[in-house]
Design a protein around this motif. Sequence first.
Motif, PDB file in Angstrom:
ATOM      1  N   VAL A 115       4.170   3.242   2.545  1.00  0.00           N
ATOM      2  CA  VAL A 115       4.266   3.998   3.789  1.00  0.00           C
ATOM      3  C   VAL A 115       2.861   4.443   4.184  1.00  0.00           C
ATOM      4  CG1 VAL A 115       5.133   6.095   4.904  1.00  0.00           C
ATOM      5  CG2 VAL A 115       6.625   4.778   3.391  1.00  0.00           C
ATOM      6  N   VAL A 116       2.473   4.139   5.410  1.00  0.00           N
ATOM      7  CA  VAL A 116       1.169   4.540   5.924  1.00  0.00           C
ATOM      8  C   VAL A 116       1.379   5.579   7.016  1.00  0.00           C
ATOM      9  CG1 VAL A 116       1.104   2.675   7.631  1.00  0.00           C
ATOM     10  CG2 VAL A 116      -1.027   3.702   6.859  1.00  0.00           C
ATOM     11  N   GLU A 117       0.506   6.569   7.063  1.00  0.00           N
ATOM     12  CA  GLU A 117       0.629   7.649   8.037  1.00  0.00           C
ATOM     13  C   GLU A 117      -0.501   7.596   9.049  1.00  0.00           C
ATOM     14  OE1 GLU A 117       0.717  11.388   6.047  1.00  0.00           O
ATOM     15  OE2 GLU A 117       2.506  10.916   4.856  1.00  0.00           O
ATOM     16  N   ALA A 143       2.926   9.961  12.949  1.00  0.00           N
ATOM     17  CA  ALA A 143       4.134   9.353  12.397  1.00  0.00           C
ATOM     18  C   ALA A 143       3.820   8.629  11.103  1.00  0.00           C
ATOM     19  CB  ALA A 143       4.757   8.392  13.414  1.00  0.00           C
ATOM     20  N   ALA A 144       4.876   8.204  10.416  1.00  0.00           N
ATOM     21  CA  ALA A 144       4.762   7.396   9.209  1.00  0.00           C
ATOM     22  C   ALA A 144       5.420   6.051   9.472  1.00  0.00           C
ATOM     23  CB  ALA A 144       5.421   8.110   8.030  1.00  0.00           C
ATOM     24  N   TYR A 145       4.903   4.995   8.814  1.00  0.00           N
ATOM     25  CA  TYR A 145       5.390   3.642   9.065  1.00  0.00           C
ATOM     26  C   TYR A 145       5.505   2.897   7.736  1.00  0.00           C
ATOM     27  CZ  TYR A 145       3.606   4.827  13.722  1.00  0.00           C
ATOM     28  OH  TYR A 145       3.350   5.441  14.911  1.00  0.00           O
ATOM     29  N   GLU A 146       6.562   2.134   7.607  1.00  0.00           N
ATOM     30  CA  GLU A 146       6.763   1.366   6.379  1.00  0.00           C
ATOM     31  C   GLU A 146       6.173  -0.029   6.530  1.00  0.00           C
ATOM     32  OE1 GLU A 146      10.297   0.063   3.254  1.00  0.00           O
ATOM     33  OE2 GLU A 146      10.816   0.943   5.201  1.00  0.00           O
ATOM     34  N   ILE A 147       5.398  -0.422   5.539  1.00  0.00           N
ATOM     35  CA  ILE A 147       4.811  -1.757   5.480  1.00  0.00           C
ATOM     36  C   ILE A 147       5.390  -2.466   4.257  1.00  0.00           C
ATOM     37  CG2 ILE A 147       2.676  -3.078   5.198  1.00  0.00           C
ATOM     38  CD1 ILE A 147       1.193  -0.820   6.601  1.00  0.00           C
ATOM     39  N   LYS A 148       5.827  -3.695   4.442  1.00  0.00           N
ATOM     40  CA  LYS A 148       6.460  -4.441   3.366  1.00  0.00           C
ATOM     41  C   LYS A 148       5.423  -5.165   2.501  1.00  0.00           C
ATOM     42  CE  LYS A 148      10.802  -3.661   4.499  1.00  0.00           C
ATOM     43  NZ  LYS A 148      11.690  -2.902   3.610  1.00  0.00           N
ATOM     44  N   LYS A 149       5.758  -5.352   1.255  1.00  0.00           N
ATOM     45  CA  LYS A 149       4.906  -6.081   0.316  1.00  0.00           C
ATOM     46  C   LYS A 149       4.524  -7.441   0.907  1.00  0.00           C
ATOM     47  CE  LYS A 149       4.865  -7.999  -4.374  1.00  0.00           C
ATOM     48  NZ  LYS A 149       5.607  -8.133  -5.656  1.00  0.00           N
ATOM     49  N   GLY A 150       3.246  -7.772   0.823  1.00  0.00           N
ATOM     50  CA  GLY A 150       2.753  -9.064   1.290  1.00  0.00           C
ATOM     51  C   GLY A 150       2.311  -9.093   2.732  1.00  0.00           C
ATOM     52  N   GLU A 151       2.637  -8.064   3.516  1.00  0.00           N
ATOM     53  CA  GLU A 151       2.207  -8.052   4.911  1.00  0.00           C
ATOM     54  C   GLU A 151       0.698  -7.813   4.994  1.00  0.00           C
ATOM     55  OE1 GLU A 151       5.418  -6.862   8.075  1.00  0.00           O
ATOM     56  OE2 GLU A 151       5.246  -5.201   6.649  1.00  0.00           O
ATOM     57  N   MET A 178      13.028   0.190  -0.751  1.00  0.00           N
ATOM     58  CA  MET A 178      12.256   0.812   0.334  1.00  0.00           C
ATOM     59  C   MET A 178      11.205   1.743  -0.254  1.00  0.00           C
ATOM     60  SD  MET A 178      13.565   3.204   3.519  1.00  0.00           S
ATOM     61  CE  MET A 178      14.376   1.827   4.310  1.00  0.00           C
ATOM     62  N   ALA A 179       9.991   1.722   0.329  1.00  0.00           N
ATOM     63  CA  ALA A 179       8.938   2.616  -0.125  1.00  0.00           C
ATOM     64  C   ALA A 179       9.322   4.055   0.176  1.00  0.00           C
ATOM     65  CB  ALA A 179       7.622   2.266   0.577  1.00  0.00           C
ATOM     66  N   SER A 180       8.928   4.943  -0.725  1.00  0.00           N
ATOM     67  CA  SER A 180       9.217   6.363  -0.514  1.00  0.00           C
ATOM     68  C   SER A 180       7.965   7.083  -0.075  1.00  0.00           C
ATOM     69  CB  SER A 180       9.749   6.987  -1.810  1.00  0.00           C
ATOM     70  OG  SER A 180       8.778   6.878  -2.836  1.00  0.00           O
ATOM     71  N   SER A 181       8.142   8.221   0.590  1.00  0.00           N
ATOM     72  CA  SER A 181       7.010   9.005   1.070  1.00  0.00           C
ATOM     73  C   SER A 181       7.377  10.472   1.070  1.00  0.00           C
ATOM     74  CB  SER A 181       6.613   8.559   2.475  1.00  0.00           C
ATOM     75  OG  SER A 181       5.633   9.423   3.017  1.00  0.00           O
ATOM     76  N   ILE A 215       7.270   0.053  13.167  1.00  0.00           N
ATOM     77  CA  ILE A 215       5.940  -0.279  13.688  1.00  0.00           C
ATOM     78  C   ILE A 215       6.108  -1.034  15.006  1.00  0.00           C
ATOM     79  CG2 ILE A 215       3.776  -1.492  13.268  1.00  0.00           C
ATOM     80  CD1 ILE A 215       4.362  -1.190  10.266  1.00  0.00           C
ATOM     81  N   PRO A 216       5.570  -0.498  16.107  1.00  0.00           N
ATOM     82  CA  PRO A 216       5.729  -1.181  17.401  1.00  0.00           C
ATOM     83  C   PRO A 216       4.769  -2.361  17.527  1.00  0.00           C
ATOM     84  CG  PRO A 216       4.403   0.780  17.680  1.00  0.00           C
ATOM     85  CD  PRO A 216       4.829   0.769  16.236  1.00  0.00           C
TER      86      PRO A 216
END
Length: 478
Positions: A359-361, A365-373, A1-4, A13-14
């Motif tokens: 992790v993008v802010e 809020a902050a949101y996790e984005i997975k590799k390759g998305e 999991m990405a750290s922030s 992410i909705p």
Amino acid sequence: MASSDSKLPLKPIPGSYGLPFFGPMSDRHDYFYNQGRDKFFAERIKKYNSTVIRTNMPPGPFISSNPRVIALLDGVSFPTLFDNSKVDKRDVLDGTFMPSTSFTGGYRACAFQDTTEPSHALLKRFYLNFLASKHETFLPLFRNNLSDHFSDLEDKLAGKPDKASFNSSVGSATFNFLFRLLSDKDPSETIIGSDGPSLVQTWLAAQLAPLATLGLPRIFNYVEDFLIRSIPFPAWTVKSSYKKLYEGLSTAGTAILDEAGRVGIKRDEACHNLVFMLSFNAQGGLVNQFPILIKWLGLAGEGLHKQLAEEIRTVVKDEGGVSLRALDQMTLTKSVVYEVLRIEPAVPFQYAKAREDLVVESHDAAYEIKKGEMIFGYQPFATKDPKIFENAEDFVAHRFLGHDGEKLLRHVLWSNGPQTEEPTPDDKQCPAKNLVVLMCRLYLVEFFLRYDTFTFDFKPVVLGPDVTIKSLAKASSF
């Protein structure tokens, strides 16, 4: 999991992609026909109470292999797309699909390459060095082409009907400027002749058709959607147009092609890349940028025209002419250009793939984005973020004046990077960023040295406004 290190809450992410095929098709019709571009994103922000959402982006089936994106729709999250340690820009220039390399002689142009590819830095350094070598040429060359442009507008206004297509006129001026900048020759001396803008338009239209709409009556929506988004247009349909552009630059641009060879770029590869830069990056962008500039200048009204004319004429008189030094002293003129670039960027989209889990802010809020998305950014929502810009939806000519105004420039993102940063061989920021700003400022200068004000009409089209000049009021005094 990405750290922030963020203190913002980490949220899922909705949003929804819907069922395969049906979800992308539904989003596509909302985007093009039912809601339109801005409402498409605004409705989803409202629905999910988030400026980071999941959605599908056109063209979708059948041209996109995967139309699913994570959309960044605010000024805080959007710059994630500039961080090349986190995102990969390979083959995402046009979004969720890539036109065939048959359109570009079998080569993937520099704009389609990621920063980790060896030829990217080589090609971009070549562009930057070339532009630096032409530094003294920009002003006299563009002023000469603008003189022809204004004469053309005046001639058309003197005829019947007494109106002039701004887009057509400025398109010819910009193409002639760009071609002469690259080759030191006029396109009329080559196989291109006076057809440069139409050749570019034809070549671009075949590649970008899946991202467009023709504006037909609603009854034809499904017909249009099938015709331009069921299969890509093949490159052979515009082969003759591209061949003329390539042969024209190949014969006229011997000096720049020789220089490419000296730095290790194959001559054929260099020529195809230069045709792409000339046609897609430069001409394709400027034929939208100048109508956008005139649109907002016209909407601002005579009060602003008077202020600009006074500043420009005073500085030119004091400096004894138009020079880079003179342009730098025109603070209102500079602010107007930055405001145009902010409120309606000519290229509104950015795409990338996550190079790693990240992790993008947003603001909240902050949101996790997975590799390759796939990550998508809609720039008008980032540069009209009401939490960054006061009266964000309004054109404010004086917005970037003074110390506080200059601090806002880091949020002007039109060049695939902040206005406060400079392009390098190792990033994806537009190599001609400073030239574009200079050309817009110089356009205003040359315009208000000749005219006090103008009247116009415009209508929205796929990329930028279609502007018609109705009258030009000659300068009353200077």
